[in-house]
Motif scaffolding. Structure first.
Motif, PDB file in Angstrom:
ATOM      1  N   VAL A 201       0.827  -1.207   0.000  1.00  0.00           N
ATOM      2  CA  VAL A 201       0.000   0.000   0.000  1.00  0.00           C
ATOM      3  C   VAL A 201       0.864   1.261   0.000  1.00  0.00           C
ATOM      4  O   VAL A 201       0.654   2.178  -0.796  1.00  0.00           O
ATOM      5  CB  VAL A 201      -0.948   0.008   1.225  1.00  0.00           C
ATOM      6  CG1 VAL A 201      -1.615   1.375   1.397  1.00  0.00           C
ATOM      7  CG2 VAL A 201      -2.006  -1.072   1.080  1.00  0.00           C
ATOM      8  N   THR A 202       1.847   1.299   0.887  1.00  0.00           N
ATOM      9  CA  THR A 202       2.591   2.548   1.069  1.00  0.00           C
ATOM     10  C   THR A 202       3.489   2.904  -0.119  1.00  0.00           C
ATOM     11  O   THR A 202       3.647   4.087  -0.421  1.00  0.00           O
ATOM     12  CB  THR A 202       3.435   2.507   2.356  1.00  0.00           C
ATOM     13  OG1 THR A 202       4.313   1.378   2.316  1.00  0.00           O
ATOM     14  CG2 THR A 202       2.529   2.410   3.584  1.00  0.00           C
ATOM     15  N   ASP A 203       4.055   1.928  -0.795  1.00  0.00           N
ATOM     16  CA  ASP A 203       4.924   2.234  -1.940  1.00  0.00           C
ATOM     17  C   ASP A 203       4.149   2.921  -3.066  1.00  0.00           C
ATOM     18  O   ASP A 203       4.543   4.007  -3.519  1.00  0.00           O
ATOM     19  CB  ASP A 203       5.638   0.977  -2.454  1.00  0.00           C
ATOM     20  CG  ASP A 203       6.772   0.538  -1.535  1.00  0.00           C
ATOM     21  OD1 ASP A 203       7.044   1.235  -0.543  1.00  0.00           O
ATOM     22  OD2 ASP A 203       7.376  -0.526  -1.803  1.00  0.00           O
ATOM     23  N   PRO A 204       3.040   2.323  -3.554  1.00  0.00           N
ATOM     24  CA  PRO A 204       2.287   3.022  -4.606  1.00  0.00           C
ATOM     25  C   PRO A 204       1.638   4.316  -4.128  1.00  0.00           C
ATOM     26  O   PRO A 204       1.548   5.285  -4.884  1.00  0.00           O
ATOM     27  CB  PRO A 204       1.232   1.999  -5.052  1.00  0.00           C
ATOM     28  CG  PRO A 204       1.161   0.981  -3.977  1.00  0.00           C
ATOM     29  CD  PRO A 204       2.505   0.964  -3.317  1.00  0.00           C
ATOM     30  N   GLN A 205       1.213   4.355  -2.866  1.00  0.00           N
ATOM     31  CA  GLN A 205       0.610   5.591  -2.355  1.00  0.00           C
ATOM     32  C   GLN A 205       1.635   6.718  -2.296  1.00  0.00           C
ATOM     33  O   GLN A 205       1.315   7.868  -2.622  1.00  0.00           O
ATOM     34  CB  GLN A 205       0.003   5.359  -0.970  1.00  0.00           C
ATOM     35  CG  GLN A 205      -1.328   4.616  -0.980  1.00  0.00           C
ATOM     36  CD  GLN A 205      -1.984   4.596   0.382  1.00  0.00           C
ATOM     37  OE1 GLN A 205      -1.352   4.855   1.410  1.00  0.00           O
ATOM     38  NE2 GLN A 205      -3.270   4.295   0.414  1.00  0.00           N
ATOM     39  N   ALA A 206       2.853   6.399  -1.875  1.00  0.00           N
ATOM     40  CA  ALA A 206       3.907   7.420  -1.827  1.00  0.00           C
ATOM     41  C   ALA A 206       4.190   7.949  -3.230  1.00  0.00           C
ATOM     42  O   ALA A 206       4.323   9.164  -3.427  1.00  0.00           O
ATOM     43  CB  ALA A 206       5.175   6.836  -1.208  1.00  0.00           C
ATOM     44  N   LYS A 207       4.259   7.037  -4.203  1.00  0.00           N
ATOM     45  CA  LYS A 207       4.495   7.466  -5.585  1.00  0.00           C
ATOM     46  C   LYS A 207       3.364   8.369  -6.066  1.00  0.00           C
ATOM     47  O   LYS A 207       3.604   9.391  -6.719  1.00  0.00           O
ATOM     48  CB  LYS A 207       4.630   6.248  -6.504  1.00  0.00           C
ATOM     49  CG  LYS A 207       4.946   6.631  -7.949  1.00  0.00           C
ATOM     50  CD  LYS A 207       5.079   5.409  -8.850  1.00  0.00           C
ATOM     51  CE  LYS A 207       5.321   5.830 -10.302  1.00  0.00           C
ATOM     52  NZ  LYS A 207       5.389   4.669 -11.217  1.00  0.00           N
ATOM     53  N   ALA A 208       2.128   7.999  -5.730  1.00  0.00           N
ATOM     54  CA  ALA A 208       0.966   8.791  -6.160  1.00  0.00           C
ATOM     55  C   ALA A 208       1.009  10.201  -5.582  1.00  0.00           C
ATOM     56  O   ALA A 208       0.786  11.189  -6.295  1.00  0.00           O
ATOM     57  CB  ALA A 208      -0.325   8.088  -5.746  1.00  0.00           C
ATOM     58  N   LEU A 209       1.307  10.307  -4.282  1.00  0.00           N
ATOM     59  CA  LEU A 209       1.318  11.613  -3.628  1.00  0.00           C
ATOM     60  C   LEU A 209       2.466  12.485  -4.135  1.00  0.00           C
ATOM     61  O   LEU A 209       2.277  13.674  -4.431  1.00  0.00           O
ATOM     62  CB  LEU A 209       1.417  11.427  -2.106  1.00  0.00           C
ATOM     63  CG  LEU A 209       1.336  12.676  -1.238  1.00  0.00           C
ATOM     64  CD1 LEU A 209       0.043  13.448  -1.497  1.00  0.00           C
ATOM     65  CD2 LEU A 209       1.436  12.308   0.236  1.00  0.00           C
ATOM     66  N   ILE A 210       3.640  11.879  -4.256  1.00  0.00           N
ATOM     67  CA  ILE A 210       4.808  12.637  -4.723  1.00  0.00           C
ATOM     68  C   ILE A 210       4.621  13.081  -6.178  1.00  0.00           C
ATOM     69  O   ILE A 210       4.939  14.225  -6.532  1.00  0.00           O
ATOM     70  CB  ILE A 210       6.086  11.787  -4.558  1.00  0.00           C
ATOM     71  CG1 ILE A 210       6.397  11.623  -3.055  1.00  0.00           C
ATOM     72  CG2 ILE A 210       7.272  12.411  -5.277  1.00  0.00           C
ATOM     73  CD1 ILE A 210       7.426  10.560  -2.738  1.00  0.00           C
ATOM     74  N   THR A 211       4.061  12.202  -7.004  1.00  0.00           N
ATOM     75  CA  THR A 211       3.822  12.552  -8.410  1.00  0.00           C
ATOM     76  C   THR A 211       2.783  13.666  -8.536  1.00  0.00           C
ATOM     77  O   THR A 211       2.927  14.580  -9.357  1.00  0.00           O
ATOM     78  CB  THR A 211       3.367  11.313  -9.206  1.00  0.00           C
ATOM     79  OG1 THR A 211       4.360  10.298  -9.100  1.00  0.00           O
ATOM     80  CG2 THR A 211       3.139  11.647 -10.680  1.00  0.00           C
ATOM     81  N   TRP A 212       1.735  13.567  -7.729  1.00  0.00           N
ATOM     82  CA  TRP A 212       0.680  14.603  -7.723  1.00  0.00           C
ATOM     83  C   TRP A 212       1.287  15.978  -7.459  1.00  0.00           C
ATOM     84  O   TRP A 212       1.002  16.949  -8.162  1.00  0.00           O
ATOM     85  CB  TRP A 212      -0.352  14.239  -6.666  1.00  0.00           C
ATOM     86  CG  TRP A 212      -1.391  15.264  -6.328  1.00  0.00           C
ATOM     87  CD1 TRP A 212      -1.349  16.193  -5.330  1.00  0.00           C
ATOM     88  CD2 TRP A 212      -2.672  15.450  -6.965  1.00  0.00           C
ATOM     89  NE1 TRP A 212      -2.509  16.940  -5.294  1.00  0.00           N
ATOM     90  CE2 TRP A 212      -3.330  16.504  -6.285  1.00  0.00           C
ATOM     91  CE3 TRP A 212      -3.329  14.823  -8.021  1.00  0.00           C
ATOM     92  CZ2 TRP A 212      -4.612  16.947  -6.635  1.00  0.00           C
ATOM     93  CZ3 TRP A 212      -4.607  15.262  -8.373  1.00  0.00           C
ATOM     94  CH2 TRP A 212      -5.234  16.305  -7.699  1.00  0.00           C
ATOM     95  N   CYS A 213       2.156  16.053  -6.457  1.00  0.00           N
ATOM     96  CA  CYS A 213       2.762  17.338  -6.098  1.00  0.00           C
ATOM     97  C   CYS A 213       3.867  17.752  -7.074  1.00  0.00           C
ATOM     98  O   CYS A 213       4.152  18.941  -7.218  1.00  0.00           O
ATOM     99  CB  CYS A 213       3.313  17.273  -4.678  1.00  0.00           C
ATOM    100  SG  CYS A 213       2.027  17.212  -3.406  1.00  0.00           S
ATOM    101  N   ALA A 214       4.467  16.779  -7.746  1.00  0.00           N
ATOM    102  CA  ALA A 214       5.550  17.081  -8.693  1.00  0.00           C
ATOM    103  C   ALA A 214       5.034  17.443 -10.084  1.00  0.00           C
ATOM    104  O   ALA A 214       5.809  17.843 -10.952  1.00  0.00           O
ATOM    105  CB  ALA A 214       6.498  15.893  -8.800  1.00  0.00           C
ATOM    106  N   THR A 215       3.721  17.304 -10.291  1.00  0.00           N
ATOM    107  CA  THR A 215       3.124  17.606 -11.598  1.00  0.00           C
ATOM    108  C   THR A 215       2.683  19.066 -11.623  1.00  0.00           C
ATOM    109  O   THR A 215       1.728  19.439 -10.934  1.00  0.00           O
ATOM    110  CB  THR A 215       1.907  16.698 -11.872  1.00  0.00           C
ATOM    111  OG1 THR A 215       2.317  15.338 -11.759  1.00  0.00           O
ATOM    112  CG2 THR A 215       1.340  16.954 -13.255  1.00  0.00           C
ATOM    113  N   PRO A 216       3.364  19.913 -12.373  1.00  0.00           N
ATOM    114  CA  PRO A 216       3.007  21.344 -12.378  1.00  0.00           C
ATOM    115  C   PRO A 216       1.568  21.569 -12.853  1.00  0.00           C
ATOM    116  O   PRO A 216       1.102  20.909 -13.785  1.00  0.00           O
ATOM    117  CB  PRO A 216       4.008  21.961 -13.361  1.00  0.00           C
ATOM    118  CG  PRO A 216       5.132  20.981 -13.455  1.00  0.00           C
ATOM    119  CD  PRO A 216       4.505  19.622 -13.273  1.00  0.00           C
TER     120      PRO A 216
END
Length: 286
Positions: A201-216
């Motif tokens: 759960v935490t690996d894909p969730q971390a990627k999702a959150l970080i990508t969301w914030c990294a997407t201008p």
């Protein structure tokens, strides 16, 4: 408005409500529902790594005294089957599928942290499904996050009895005391507790959150697509998703109110649970 078969639902609490299941699209969703059988349902969207039992009973139970409330595990989380997606859009699609499986045509959303990102996506894409939304300790797309740094720091504090103390609360004695009280409340339920599925759960969730914030998103396309009334809430010293995010969302949303709680971190809604519930109720009933 909606109605469902509730069999003693009114008296149930987060600690006593049975875990129910509903299946569709190859996923069996786990959930609990509390509160009266009529009214606009408030659906709770949980934080990074959290499941149903990571919610604060002092928040959920009091909100459920005068409205139906549903806490659930999205795909792959807790006792729900399926795979946890690594992007917010897919998480939003699963959440909408769950809401529709329950036969609900209009809901309010309360999204905390990662759940707040999911709530924004749903509200932007499904204007008729979402009546109002509450965004707590979260960030807009392209916002500021320090997830991995804060997690690393929290896990390095080996003297903390629970990692949520340094993650969700400030270092002040008042905040730490409130954090210990929250942890005590969250551990009351002993029977049929939800499960922790670890890195699946935490690996894909971390990627999702970080990508969301990294997407201008310089034009704030997601936020500007949200026309529903919104309540934006943050702690003054949220280290994971800083309060600057809350102010940015407040400015970009067309119909938002902003609440900042003093001397509080990511778990401001748990530290100030009475005040938070009061603010939410006033907002939802307006």
């Amino acid at each position: 408005m909606t109605e469902f078969d509730t069999s003693s639902q009114d008296a149930a609490t987060l600690e006593t409500a049975p875990t129910r299941y509903i299946e569709g699209g190859g996923i069996r969703f786990a959930y609990r529902r509390l509160g009266p059988s009529t009214g606009t349902v408030l659906v709770l969207l949980q934080h990074f790594s959290g499941n149903i039992d990571a919610w604060d009973p002092a928040v959920v139970n009091v909100l459920a005294t005068d409205r139906p409330v549903i806490a659930f595990d999205n795909a792959g989380v807790g006792r729900s089957t399926g795979q946890t997606p690594d992007n917010i859009a897919a998480m939003a699609r699963h959440a909408v599928a769950f809401i529709k499986l329950l036969g609900l045509s209009e809901v309010d959303l309360l999204g905390f942290s990662l759940g707040g990102c999911v709530a924004q996506q749903i509200a932007a894409e499904h204007g008729r499904l979402v009546r109002k939304l509450i965004l707590v300790g979260t960030a807009p797309r392209g916002g500021e996050e320090h997830l991995l740094t804060v997690l690393q720091d929290a896990f390095s504090q080996t003297d903390a009895p629970d990692v949520r103390l340094p993650l969700f609360f400030t270092k002040s004695s008042a905040s730490q005391s409130a954090g210990q009280a929250f942890l005590k409340r969250a551990k009351v339920r002993k029977e049929d507790r939800d499960t922790d599925n670890g890195s699946a759960v935490t690996d894909p969730q971390a990627k999702a959150l970080i990508t969301w914030c990294a997407t201008p998103d310089p034009e704030h396309a997601i936020l500007r697509a949200i026309r529903q009334p919104a309540l934006v809430v943050s702690g003054s010293h949220d280290t994971m998703l800083p309060a600057d995010n809350a102010y940015a969302m407040f400015k970009a949303l067309s119909n938002a109110q902003l609440v900042l709680y003093p001397d509080s971190g990511h778990g401001a809604l748990f530290q100030y649970h009475e005040l938070f519930v009061s603010h939410v109720r006033t907002f939802l009933e307006a």
